[in-house]
Design a protein around this motif. Structure first.
Motif, PDB file in Angstrom:
ATOM      1  N   ASP A  98       0.813  -1.212   0.000  1.00  0.00           N
ATOM      2  CA  ASP A  98       0.000   0.000   0.000  1.00  0.00           C
ATOM      3  C   ASP A  98       0.849   1.267   0.000  1.00  0.00           C
ATOM      4  O   ASP A  98       0.548   2.229  -0.717  1.00  0.00           O
ATOM      5  CB  ASP A  98      -0.938   0.007   1.215  1.00  0.00           C
ATOM      6  N   ARG A  99       1.881   1.265   0.805  1.00  0.00           N
ATOM      7  CA  ARG A  99       2.730   2.451   0.878  1.00  0.00           C
ATOM      8  C   ARG A  99       3.378   2.737  -0.474  1.00  0.00           C
ATOM      9  O   ARG A  99       3.448   3.887  -0.915  1.00  0.00           O
ATOM     10  CB  ARG A  99       3.801   2.255   1.954  1.00  0.00           C
ATOM     11  N   ALA A 100       3.831   1.682  -1.151  1.00  0.00           N
ATOM     12  CA  ALA A 100       4.466   1.863  -2.457  1.00  0.00           C
ATOM     13  C   ALA A 100       3.467   2.411  -3.471  1.00  0.00           C
ATOM     14  O   ALA A 100       3.801   3.302  -4.274  1.00  0.00           O
ATOM     15  CB  ALA A 100       5.042   0.539  -2.936  1.00  0.00           C
ATOM     16  N   LEU A 101       2.250   1.887  -3.454  1.00  0.00           N
ATOM     17  CA  LEU A 101       1.221   2.378  -4.371  1.00  0.00           C
ATOM     18  C   LEU A 101       0.916   3.851  -4.135  1.00  0.00           C
ATOM     19  O   LEU A 101       0.774   4.639  -5.084  1.00  0.00           O
ATOM     20  CB  LEU A 101      -0.064   1.554  -4.214  1.00  0.00           C
ATOM     21  N   ASP A 102       0.814   4.234  -2.876  1.00  0.00           N
ATOM     22  CA  ASP A 102       0.426   5.599  -2.543  1.00  0.00           C
ATOM     23  C   ASP A 102       1.554   6.604  -2.749  1.00  0.00           C
ATOM     24  O   ASP A 102       1.337   7.681  -3.325  1.00  0.00           O
ATOM     25  CB  ASP A 102      -0.066   5.668  -1.093  1.00  0.00           C
ATOM     26  N   GLU A 103       2.761   6.267  -2.315  1.00  0.00           N
ATOM     27  CA  GLU A 103       3.845   7.243  -2.383  1.00  0.00           C
ATOM     28  C   GLU A 103       4.274   7.532  -3.817  1.00  0.00           C
ATOM     29  O   GLU A 103       4.807   8.609  -4.100  1.00  0.00           O
ATOM     30  CB  GLU A 103       5.041   6.763  -1.554  1.00  0.00           C
ATOM     31  N   PHE A 104       4.035   6.595  -4.726  1.00  0.00           N
ATOM     32  CA  PHE A 104       4.409   6.816  -6.118  1.00  0.00           C
ATOM     33  C   PHE A 104       3.191   6.983  -7.025  1.00  0.00           C
ATOM     34  O   PHE A 104       3.288   6.827  -8.245  1.00  0.00           O
ATOM     35  CB  PHE A 104       5.313   5.689  -6.610  1.00  0.00           C
ATOM     36  N   ALA A 105       2.044   7.330  -6.424  1.00  0.00           N
ATOM     37  CA  ALA A 105       0.822   7.655  -7.163  1.00  0.00           C
ATOM     38  C   ALA A 105       0.459   6.563  -8.164  1.00  0.00           C
ATOM     39  O   ALA A 105       0.163   6.827  -9.332  1.00  0.00           O
ATOM     40  CB  ALA A 105       0.968   9.005  -7.869  1.00  0.00           C
ATOM     41  N   LEU A 106       0.460   5.315  -7.692  1.00  0.00           N
ATOM     42  CA  LEU A 106       0.179   4.169  -8.554  1.00  0.00           C
ATOM     43  C   LEU A 106      -1.162   3.514  -8.241  1.00  0.00           C
ATOM     44  O   LEU A 106      -1.537   2.532  -8.894  1.00  0.00           O
ATOM     45  CB  LEU A 106       1.294   3.127  -8.411  1.00  0.00           C
ATOM     46  N   ARG A 107      -1.894   4.035  -7.272  1.00  0.00           N
ATOM     47  CA  ARG A 107      -3.139   3.398  -6.834  1.00  0.00           C
ATOM     48  C   ARG A 107      -4.125   3.240  -7.992  1.00  0.00           C
ATOM     49  O   ARG A 107      -4.720   2.178  -8.177  1.00  0.00           O
ATOM     50  CB  ARG A 107      -3.755   4.213  -5.707  1.00  0.00           C
ATOM     51  N   ASP A 108      -4.274   4.283  -8.812  1.00  0.00           N
ATOM     52  CA  ASP A 108      -5.230   4.231  -9.920  1.00  0.00           C
ATOM     53  C   ASP A 108      -4.753   3.339 -11.067  1.00  0.00           C
ATOM     54  O   ASP A 108      -5.535   3.028 -11.973  1.00  0.00           O
ATOM     55  CB  ASP A 108      -5.501   5.639 -10.452  1.00  0.00           C
ATOM     56  N   LEU A 109      -3.484   2.945 -11.030  1.00  0.00           N
ATOM     57  CA  LEU A 109      -2.914   2.096 -12.077  1.00  0.00           C
ATOM     58  C   LEU A 109      -2.710   0.664 -11.604  1.00  0.00           C
ATOM     59  O   LEU A 109      -2.138  -0.153 -12.330  1.00  0.00           O
ATOM     60  CB  LEU A 109      -1.556   2.665 -12.527  1.00  0.00           C
ATOM     61  N   ALA A 110      -3.191   0.332 -10.427  1.00  0.00           N
ATOM     62  CA  ALA A 110      -2.854  -0.934  -9.779  1.00  0.00           C
ATOM     63  C   ALA A 110      -3.201  -2.154 -10.625  1.00  0.00           C
ATOM     64  O   ALA A 110      -2.486  -3.161 -10.593  1.00  0.00           O
ATOM     65  CB  ALA A 110      -3.542  -1.031  -8.417  1.00  0.00           C
ATOM     66  N   GLN A 111      -4.288  -2.084 -11.413  1.00  0.00           N
ATOM     67  CA  GLN A 111      -4.724  -3.241 -12.184  1.00  0.00           C
ATOM     68  C   GLN A 111      -4.290  -3.173 -13.649  1.00  0.00           C
ATOM     69  O   GLN A 111      -4.708  -4.008 -14.452  1.00  0.00           O
ATOM     70  CB  GLN A 111      -6.253  -3.369 -12.096  1.00  0.00           C
ATOM     71  N   ARG A 112      -3.452  -2.222 -13.988  1.00  0.00           N
ATOM     72  CA  ARG A 112      -2.970  -2.106 -15.364  1.00  0.00           C
ATOM     73  C   ARG A 112      -1.691  -2.910 -15.537  1.00  0.00           C
ATOM     74  O   ARG A 112      -0.806  -2.887 -14.674  1.00  0.00           O
ATOM     75  CB  ARG A 112      -2.711  -0.641 -15.718  1.00  0.00           C
ATOM     76  N   GLN A 113      -1.583  -3.638 -16.633  1.00  0.00           N
ATOM     77  CA  GLN A 113      -0.370  -4.394 -16.913  1.00  0.00           C
ATOM     78  C   GLN A 113       0.805  -3.452 -17.147  1.00  0.00           C
ATOM     79  O   GLN A 113       0.650  -2.373 -17.728  1.00  0.00           O
ATOM     80  CB  GLN A 113      -0.552  -5.290 -18.140  1.00  0.00           C
ATOM     81  N   ALA A 114       1.976  -3.878 -16.705  1.00  0.00           N
ATOM     82  CA  ALA A 114       3.164  -3.032 -16.834  1.00  0.00           C
ATOM     83  C   ALA A 114       3.448  -2.676 -18.291  1.00  0.00           C
ATOM     84  O   ALA A 114       3.931  -1.584 -18.587  1.00  0.00           O
ATOM     85  CB  ALA A 114       4.372  -3.737 -16.222  1.00  0.00           C
ATOM     86  N   GLN A 115       3.147  -3.585 -19.216  1.00  0.00           N
ATOM     87  CA  GLN A 115       3.426  -3.318 -20.626  1.00  0.00           C
ATOM     88  C   GLN A 115       2.550  -2.203 -21.192  1.00  0.00           C
ATOM     89  O   GLN A 115       2.848  -1.662 -22.258  1.00  0.00           O
ATOM     90  CB  GLN A 115       3.230  -4.588 -21.447  1.00  0.00           C
ATOM     91  N   ASN A 116       1.495  -1.849 -20.486  1.00  0.00           N
ATOM     92  CA  ASN A 116       0.598  -0.797 -20.949  1.00  0.00           C
ATOM     93  C   ASN A 116       0.821   0.535 -20.233  1.00  0.00           C
ATOM     94  O   ASN A 116       0.016   1.458 -20.391  1.00  0.00           O
ATOM     95  CB  ASN A 116      -0.857  -1.243 -20.774  1.00  0.00           C
ATOM     96  N   LEU A 117       1.897   0.633 -19.485  1.00  0.00           N
ATOM     97  CA  LEU A 117       2.236   1.878 -18.799  1.00  0.00           C
ATOM     98  C   LEU A 117       3.104   2.756 -19.694  1.00  0.00           C
ATOM     99  O   LEU A 117       3.823   2.265 -20.567  1.00  0.00           O
ATOM    100  CB  LEU A 117       2.989   1.588 -17.506  1.00  0.00           C
ATOM    101  N   SER A 118       3.059   4.062 -19.442  1.00  0.00           N
ATOM    102  CA  SER A 118       3.972   4.973 -20.125  1.00  0.00           C
ATOM    103  C   SER A 118       5.371   4.805 -19.545  1.00  0.00           C
ATOM    104  O   SER A 118       5.553   4.156 -18.509  1.00  0.00           O
ATOM    105  CB  SER A 118       3.515   6.418 -19.948  1.00  0.00           C
TER     106      SER A 118
END
Length: 204
Positions: A98-118
């Motif tokens: 949870d801390r990693a998701l929140d501190e790097f603003a990744l919460r809204d991207l949690a279910q997105r595959q890494a290959q589909n990230l910018s």
């Protein structure tokens, strides 16, 4: 946790690049490595992190106390953001992302595959792994590559929190990251050219 380096020499491709390197990094402090491109900052960080052996010298802290992050993000393309972080948490024997998701603003991207990230989102996810390692010393090689201004600020805040918690950070970077840090220019430690004792040595 304290990292002390004494009279360290390291090589790239078998060729000495730095020698006589010495410094102490204490918990709660950050040290920024400075110097021109090609001087050996990456080689030094890889040596400290235990990815290659030193030619000489002493490193007080063992590699298992360090979390190393370089240019490669180390992501599994078909796993989601959340799955990538859980994978790394298991690797390092820790729990909770949870801390990693929140501190790097990744919460809204949690279910997105890494290959589909910018590129910037992938970089944030790669850096977020630092928070699930549980390791006190962060060894970072140009960590802000591909990050926009807002993401650089997120990274700087994450490092500052790590320092306030007693952790330490050794970072090769050319930019200001928004927190107090000491600096070490590695240029004076550039290895002197080795003279050949005989002409035939050039072909050995």
């Amino acid at each position: 946790m304290e990292l002390t380096v004494q009279d360290l020499a390291c090589a790239r491709g078998g060729v000495p690049v730095l020698e006589g390197v010495g410094f102490t990094l204490r918990g709660g402090r950050a040290l920024l490595l400075r110097g021109p491109n090609g001087i050996g900052k990456t080689t030094l960080l890889r040596t400290l992190a235990g990815l290659q052996p030193p030619l000489a010298g002493r490193i007080s802290a063992p590699p298992e106390t360090m979390a190393y992050a370089a240019h490669a993000d180390g992501l599994k393309a078909t796993l989601t953001v959340e799955e990538n972080l859980r994978f790394w948490a298991r690797v390092f024997g820790t729990r909770g992302i949870d801390r990693a998701l929140d501190e790097f603003a990744l919460r809204d991207l949690a279910q997105r595959q890494a290959q589909n990230l910018s590129a910037g989102q992938k970089r944030r996810l790669g850096l977020a792994r630092l928070l699930v390692t549980g390791r006190p010393i962060w060894v970072l090689d140009e960590p802000t590559v591909s990050l926009d201004t807002a993401s650089v600020a997120l990274f700087g805040q994450a490092v500052a929190r790590h320092l306030r918690g007693g952790g330490a950070a050794l970072i090769a970077t050319h930019i200001h990251l928004g927190f107090e840090a000491e600096e070490l220019d590695v240029t004076p430690f550039k290895a002197k050219p080795r003279a050949l004792g005989h002409f035939d040595e050039a072909f050995a």
